[in-house]
Structures are given as C-alpha cells and as structure tokens.
Design an enzyme around this catalytic site. Structure first.
Site, PDB file in Angstrom:
ATOM      1  CG  ASP A   1      -9.823  -0.181   4.556  1.00 34.71           C
ATOM      2  OD1 ASP A   1      -9.487  -0.387   3.378  1.00 34.71           O
ATOM      3  OD2 ASP A   1      -9.138  -0.524   5.537  1.00 34.71           O
TER       4      ASP A   1
ATOM      5  CD  GLN B   1      -3.684  -4.804   6.748  1.00 33.85           C
ATOM      6  OE1 GLN B   1      -3.505  -3.868   5.983  1.00 33.85           O
ATOM      7  NE2 GLN B   1      -4.344  -5.898   6.373  1.00 33.85           N
TER       8      GLN B   1
ATOM      9  CE  LYS C   1      -3.823  -2.163   2.382  1.00 34.80           C
ATOM     10  NZ  LYS C   1      -4.246  -2.571   3.715  1.00 34.80           N
TER      11      LYS C   1
END
Ligand code: NAD
Length: 282
Positions: free
Chosen positions: A117, A94, A50
């Site tokens: 997200d 995460q 990322k």
C-alpha cells in the site's frame, strides 16, 4: 469543445493483462495478504474486489478476516507472522480499523518490503526524498500513470491537487514534484480555490465532496482527474461535475471507470514488484 474521456477501466485491463503475462513466467506464485478487522460493509466489498483482481493476474490473495474485538497485540502478531512468511510478498491492512486499534503502529509494523500500500513511513520517506525503491501508494501511482499516458512529459506543467491526505494528496504531490511539475496542494482551508484551479494545466480532485469542481474552475483544455468516490441520490459520482467540466477540459476521468480500476491494477503491480525484490534479497 468536449474533453477526451479517459477509459480507466481499459487502461487497467491492459496493465493487468501485461502483469498476468509476466507472472505466468515466474517459477513461484506471488502472495498477497489482506488483513481485515471487523465487518465494515465497504471494506468487505473492497477486499473481495482485491481478491478477484489478484486472482485474475495469478496472484494468490488470502483475506485474514479477524473479529471486531481483536486486540492490538493480536493484529501485530498476525503481521509479524506474515512478515516472516516466504509465500507472502505483499501485506495490506484494510482501513479504517476499529477505533480501539492504533492504525499508525499497525501500518508501520508491516515490513517495508511487503508494504504494497506504500503507507508506511519508510516508503513515504523514500518517495518524499525522491529516492529509488519506494513502494508508492496505488491511487497516486494510478493517477500519475493516466497523466503520463495522456500528456507525455509533465515537466513544467502547473498542477493543482485538491486534498492533502496521506493516501492521495501528499504522495501525489511528491510524485508530481519528482516529475518537475509546479505543484499546489489545496485543502479545506484554502481560500479562492476556483482562482487557483482555473490557472492549472492539471487539476486532481481528491477531496470527497460530491461534484464540487465546476466548469468555470477549469482552464480550457486542462486535464482533470477525479479521484473522488461519493454517493449522490444512490448513484456514484466524483468530486468533479463531470457533465459540465467535460465541456471545457481537454481530458477528464469519469467516476466510475476512471481512477478506481487503476488503483486496483497498481496494487497488483506493487505486489508483483515487491515479490521480485524480495527474491533478489533472499
Ligand atoms: P480524506 O478525507 O482523507 O481527505 C480529504 C482532503 O480533502 C483533506 O485534505 C481536506 O482538507 C480536503 N477537502 C475537504 N473538503 C474540501 C473542500 N471543500 N475544498 C478543498 N479541499 C477539501 O480523503 P481521501 O482518503 O484522500 O479521499 C478523497 C476522495 O477520494 C474520497 O472521495 C475517497 O473516497 C476517494 N478515494 C478514491 C480512491 C480511488 O481508488 N478512486 C482511493 C482513495 C480515495
């Protein structure tokens, strides 16, 4: 007949190139924060990717790597700080988190404007209600992009999604309903799955079962999207038996090189758009 093989890597590269051009014109640098708790091998790799992808388009990405024993309150405090930081426009936590942490509370502590997200209940609510302004989870957004790029208008098409997870199956079902598809969501308790998929114009496999979808599950000419990432005999493979299914499908995404790169590209796009929206509100 052999299917058109969708080049997700190329599509993602095109999106990233366009994004890099748009970001170059800004008078600020969009900022993405990734919170990683513990030392999960796969998460470390994902987050490094990322960061690389972010930097390639001009987004400043900081990984906050916290020790395994970090408490719930310490993670929440980190999120509060980043929520208030003007240079941070997107925040990712995460997953999976270590088991002593409450993931739901942590995900929903991220400001909905920075939830790139799209996992928080506010953004999920907007999406499920087909309201403007939702930040949509990157993987389903990538799948929709591939579908529309290949098929154009999806209205009236019969879509079957295999998998009902919060991060893929459910948001994708809403996205496709919003595009006027007729949507069936299958899962581990679904009976006669093959009968259901073999009537579909679009099959999206997101169940995490290596090469489960076979040739005789697919209507000739149908579009098959493989979200799965599995390891079999040391090699990456999807949820679709690619070699078989490509003989009957009209379009198919490979693993690797299909949905995976699209997910990362969409995450960067979400961060860019979130930064624009935050500046509008400031
Ligand atoms: P999950 O484990 O949260 O959910 C799996 C879903 O599949 C569940 O709803 C379950 O009911 C269903 N399922 C399981 N076995 C089944 C079966 N035999 N028949 C029908 N349905 C079945 O998984 P997830 O997080 O949604 O991920 C699914 C797959 O997609 C995994 O392989 C994951 O690694 C991959 N993934 C890829 C990306 C990407 O960017 N390419 C992103 C997210 C997930």
């Amino acid at each position: 007949m052999s299917a058109v093989i969708i080049d997700g890597k190329q599509m993602a590269q095109d999106i990233r190139a366009e994004l890099a051009e748009q970001i170059k014109k800004l008078d600020y640098i969009p900022g993405l924060a990734v919170i990683l708790v513990g030392n999960d091998e796969a998460s470390l790799i994902y987050d490094r990717n990322k960061k690389k992808a972010a930097e390639s388009v001009g987004i400043n990405c900081t990984i906050y790597h916290l020790p395994e024993e970090t408490s719930q309150e310490e993670v929440l405090e980190k999120i509060r700080t980043l929520n208030n930081d003007k240079n941070t426009h997107g925040i990712i936590v995460q997953m999976p988190l270590p088991s002593h942490l409450n993931s739901e509370e942590i995900i929903n502590a991220v400001s909905y404007t920075k939830d790139v997200d799209g996992f928080g209940v506010y953004n999920i609510g907007l999406l499920h209600s087909n309201l403007q302004g939702a930040i949509i989870a990157a993987t389903p957004q990538g799948v929709l992009y591939v579908l529309e790029k290949s098929l154009g208008d999806l209205s009236g098409l019969n879509a079957v999604i295999i998998g009902r997870s919060q991060i893929v199956g459910r948001p994708l079902a809403s996205l496709l309903i919003n595009k006027s598809c007729t949507v069936t969501v299958a899962h581990s308790k679904t009976k006669n799955l093959k009968n259901i998929t073999s009537r579909a114009d679009i099959v999206v496999a997101a169940c995490g079962v290596a090469e489960m979808v076979k040739k005789d599950w697919i209507k000739p000419g149908a579009m098959v999207i493989d979200v799965g990432i599995n390891r079999r005999e040391g090699k990456l493979c999807g949820d679709v038996d690619f070699d078989e299914v490509k003989e009957v499908a009209g379009y198919i995404t490979p693993v690797p090189g299909g949905v995976g790169p699209m997910t990362v590209a969409m995450l960067m796009k979400n961060t860019y758009i979130a930064s624009l929206n935050q500046l509008k509100k400031a």
